[in-house]
Write a protein that holds these residues in place. Structure first.
Motif, PDB file in Angstrom:
ATOM      1  N   UNK A  51       7.018   2.494   3.883  1.00  0.00           N
ATOM      2  CA  UNK A  51       8.074   3.036   3.816  1.00  0.00           C
ATOM      3  C   UNK A  51       7.846   4.386   3.563  1.00  0.00           C
ATOM      4  N   UNK A  52       8.738   5.338   4.442  1.00  0.00           N
ATOM      5  CA  UNK A  52       8.804   6.734   4.201  1.00  0.00           C
ATOM      6  C   UNK A  52      10.072   7.128   3.292  1.00  0.00           C
ATOM      7  N   UNK A  53       9.566   7.649   2.178  1.00  0.00           N
ATOM      8  CA  UNK A  53      10.364   8.040   1.014  1.00  0.00           C
ATOM      9  C   UNK A  53      10.268   9.511   0.675  1.00  0.00           C
ATOM     10  N   UNK A  54      11.544  10.194   0.083  1.00  0.00           N
ATOM     11  CA  UNK A  54      11.679  11.369  -0.141  1.00  0.00           C
ATOM     12  C   UNK A  54      11.003  11.685  -1.562  1.00  0.00           C
ATOM     13  N   UNK A  55      10.826  13.055  -1.555  1.00  0.00           N
ATOM     14  CA  UNK A  55      10.644  13.609  -2.799  1.00  0.00           C
ATOM     15  C   UNK A  55      11.251  13.277  -4.140  1.00  0.00           C
ATOM     16  N   UNK A  56      12.592  12.932  -3.835  1.00  0.00           N
ATOM     17  CA  UNK A  56      13.625  12.443  -5.089  1.00  0.00           C
ATOM     18  C   UNK A  56      13.267  10.919  -5.347  1.00  0.00           C
ATOM     19  N   UNK A  57      12.381  10.192  -4.630  1.00  0.00           N
ATOM     20  CA  UNK A  57      12.145   8.800  -5.014  1.00  0.00           C
ATOM     21  C   UNK A  57      10.653   8.737  -5.792  1.00  0.00           C
ATOM     22  N   UNK A  58      10.129  10.033  -6.024  1.00  0.00           N
ATOM     23  CA  UNK A  58       8.512   9.882  -6.459  1.00  0.00           C
ATOM     24  C   UNK A  58       8.795  10.982  -7.942  1.00  0.00           C
ATOM     25  N   UNK A  59       7.992  10.159  -8.902  1.00  0.00           N
ATOM     26  CA  UNK A  59       7.517  10.878  -9.982  1.00  0.00           C
ATOM     27  C   UNK A  59       6.265  11.407  -9.937  1.00  0.00           C
ATOM     28  N   UNK A  60       6.194  12.858  -9.627  1.00  0.00           N
ATOM     29  CA  UNK A  60       4.762  13.262  -9.365  1.00  0.00           C
ATOM     30  C   UNK A  60       3.788  13.329 -10.468  1.00  0.00           C
ATOM     31  N   UNK A  61       4.193  12.936 -11.710  1.00  0.00           N
ATOM     32  CA  UNK A  61       3.302  13.358 -12.900  1.00  0.00           C
ATOM     33  C   UNK A  61       2.859  14.717 -12.717  1.00  0.00           C
ATOM     34  N   UNK A  62       1.506  14.629 -12.912  1.00  0.00           N
ATOM     35  CA  UNK A  62       1.109  16.372 -12.872  1.00  0.00           C
ATOM     36  C   UNK A  62       0.864  16.805 -11.664  1.00  0.00           C
ATOM     37  N   UNK A  63       1.347  16.149 -10.583  1.00  0.00           N
ATOM     38  CA  UNK A  63       0.852  16.770  -9.236  1.00  0.00           C
ATOM     39  C   UNK A  63       2.191  17.435  -8.547  1.00  0.00           C
ATOM     40  N   UNK A  64       1.821  18.612  -7.740  1.00  0.00           N
ATOM     41  CA  UNK A  64       2.882  19.165  -7.225  1.00  0.00           C
ATOM     42  C   UNK A  64       3.666  18.294  -6.179  1.00  0.00           C
ATOM     43  N   UNK A  65       4.946  18.430  -6.061  1.00  0.00           N
ATOM     44  CA  UNK A  65       5.656  17.817  -5.212  1.00  0.00           C
ATOM     45  C   UNK A  65       5.308  17.691  -3.590  1.00  0.00           C
ATOM     46  N   UNK A  66       5.473  16.721  -2.780  1.00  0.00           N
ATOM     47  CA  UNK A  66       5.304  17.094  -1.472  1.00  0.00           C
ATOM     48  C   UNK A  66       6.899  16.720  -0.776  1.00  0.00           C
ATOM     49  N   UNK A  67       7.348  17.344   0.639  1.00  0.00           N
ATOM     50  CA  UNK A  67       8.765  16.687   0.763  1.00  0.00           C
ATOM     51  C   UNK A  67       8.862  15.377   1.093  1.00  0.00           C
ATOM     52  N   UNK A  68       7.567  14.555   1.702  1.00  0.00           N
ATOM     53  CA  UNK A  68       7.759  13.213   2.051  1.00  0.00           C
ATOM     54  C   UNK A  68       6.645  12.542   1.521  1.00  0.00           C
ATOM     55  N   UNK A  69       6.634  11.258   1.569  1.00  0.00           N
ATOM     56  CA  UNK A  69       5.556  10.224   0.871  1.00  0.00           C
ATOM     57  C   UNK A  69       5.752   9.123   2.055  1.00  0.00           C
ATOM     58  N   UNK A  70       4.503   8.318   2.353  1.00  0.00           N
ATOM     59  CA  UNK A  70       4.345   7.058   2.535  1.00  0.00           C
ATOM     60  C   UNK A  70       4.286   6.337   1.337  1.00  0.00           C
ATOM     61  N   UNK A  71       5.177   5.153   0.963  1.00  0.00           N
ATOM     62  CA  UNK A  71       4.730   4.091   0.184  1.00  0.00           C
ATOM     63  C   UNK A  71       4.151   3.092   0.664  1.00  0.00           C
ATOM     64  N   UNK A  72       3.181   2.414   0.348  1.00  0.00           N
ATOM     65  CA  UNK A  72       2.565   1.232   0.933  1.00  0.00           C
ATOM     66  C   UNK A  72       2.792   0.104   0.206  1.00  0.00           C
ATOM     67  N   UNK A  73       3.258  -1.062   0.371  1.00  0.00           N
ATOM     68  CA  UNK A  73       3.408  -2.263  -0.254  1.00  0.00           C
ATOM     69  C   UNK A  73       2.581  -3.536   0.740  1.00  0.00           C
ATOM     70  N   UNK A  74       1.966  -4.259  -0.124  1.00  0.00           N
ATOM     71  CA  UNK A  74       1.207  -5.314   0.458  1.00  0.00           C
ATOM     72  C   UNK A  74       1.197  -6.641  -0.269  1.00  0.00           C
ATOM     73  N   UNK A  75       0.923  -7.871   0.480  1.00  0.00           N
ATOM     74  CA  UNK A  75       0.627  -8.777  -0.170  1.00  0.00           C
ATOM     75  C   UNK A  75      -0.587  -8.757  -0.929  1.00  0.00           C
ATOM     76  N   UNK A  76      -0.609  -9.335  -2.076  1.00  0.00           N
ATOM     77  CA  UNK A  76      -1.879  -9.508  -2.966  1.00  0.00           C
ATOM     78  C   UNK A  76      -2.627 -10.749  -2.447  1.00  0.00           C
ATOM     79  N   UNK A  77      -3.728 -10.380  -1.510  1.00  0.00           N
ATOM     80  CA  UNK A  77      -4.401 -11.221  -0.902  1.00  0.00           C
ATOM     81  C   UNK A  77      -5.989 -10.790  -0.882  1.00  0.00           C
ATOM     82  N   UNK A  78      -6.905 -11.703  -0.629  1.00  0.00           N
ATOM     83  CA  UNK A  78      -8.122 -11.066  -0.692  1.00  0.00           C
ATOM     84  C   UNK A  78      -8.637  -9.977   0.380  1.00  0.00           C
ATOM     85  N   UNK A  79      -8.954  -8.816   0.102  1.00  0.00           N
ATOM     86  CA  UNK A  79      -9.414  -7.646   1.019  1.00  0.00           C
ATOM     87  C   UNK A  79      -7.990  -6.783   1.167  1.00  0.00           C
TER      88      UNK A  79
END
Ligand SMILES: Cc1cc2nc3c(=O)[nH]c(=O)nc-3n(C[C@H](O)[C@H](O)[C@H](O)COP(=O)(O)O)c2cc1C
Length: 254
Positions: A51-79
């Motif tokens: 999913x492409x998400x915006x800077x408002x959807x991310x808590x950057x913790x100690x990192x500088x923000x970026x305008x966009x992020x790709x968030x990756x989700x996966x089935x939890x399976x071997x590999x």
């Protein structure tokens, strides 16, 4: 956006941590979505969701923000982590080839609404956008990486040497470069370090992602040299893991 040979990007790319926060134009984002939809999986039977998400959807913790992020989700399976590494590194290289910066982001976290938007497990983020600093390295000397003899015992390198160099330059979490390669001109076996107890908690989270990244670099290089390559599981390679390493997969080169 260009769809040329992406191999040269291996020698130029770098993690970008300083962005122009202006959102990218819609047309550019559409091209990125199209690219995401065409990513090649390492293991096609594992469900993934990008999913492409915006800077408002991310808590950057100690990192500088970026305008966009790709968030990756996966089935939890071997590999599954290796599969995510293999797929998302295709985007890192794609961004570099198309004038945009990117950076794998293990530390920042998404906000709850994003986590709840997928029924798969959240794996990792990649920041992307226009870089506020020079996008590319101009020499491989700028890469902080282990020398080849520390990551392989293939001594008669022949045509496989260029592939191993592409692997050597791959990015990894905290730059730990947890890989080791055995094999010959026809097959490269990839192994991952067994982290010692002190480094285990931090490293364990990411080393299988790193292995997917490095396997993608091997594959991109082999295709550049006109070879067909196939990712296989080789039982003999598994039985002959070097001390302190575990077998992951092999690249068969024809
Ligand atoms: C799985 C993964 C997670 C990472 N997480 C972060 C992160 O949270 N913050 C960061 O600044 N860099 C992160 N990085 C980037 C690495 O530090 C970087 O790739 C490595 O130091 C090599 O530098 P280079 O990418 O510029 O060649 C991550 C890289 C990977 C592969």
């Amino acid at each position: 956006m260009a769809m040329a040979d992406l191999y040269p990007q291996i020698f130029k790319r770098k993690s970008i941590r300083n962005y122009d926060l202006t959102p990218l134009e819609d047309g550019v984002l559409e091209n990125i979505i199209e690219e995401i939809n065409n990513l090649e999986p390492l293991y096609a039977d594992i469900k993934v969701d990008f999913k492409i998400i915006s800077q408002n959807d991310v808590n950057p913790r100690m990192m500088k923000k970026a305008p966009h992020y790709i968030a990756v989700f996966s089935e939890n399976k071997e590999g599954y982590k290796t599969n995510v590494g293999f797929m998302l590194q295709q985007m890192d290289i794609f961004f570099s080839a198309n004038g945009l910066g990117s950076c794998w982001q293990g530390i920042p976290k998404t906000k709850k609404n994003v986590l709840e938007s997928s029924n798969l497990e959240f794996v990792i983020l990649m920041a992307f956008g226009k870089a506020n600093i020079p996008l590319h390295r101009t020499s491989t000397l700028e890469f902080k990486r282990k020398p080849l003899p520390q990551i392989t015992d293939i001594r008669n390198k022949g045509s496989v040497g260029a592939l191993l160099e592409a692997a050597r330059l791959a990015p990894s979490a905290t730059n730990s470069q947890p890989w080791f390669f055995k094999g010959n001109n026809h097959v490269i076996h990839a192994y991952v370090v067994k982290p010692n107890i002190f480094r285990a908690i931090m490293l364990k989270k990411y080393i299988m992602i790193d292995m997917g990244i490095v396997i993608y670099h091997l594959k991109l290089a082999s295709e550049h040299f006109g070879k067909t390559s196939q990712i296989i599981f080789d039982e003999t390679a598994d039985e002959n893991s070097p001390h302190g390493y575990e077998y992951v997969a092999s690249l068969k080169i024809e």
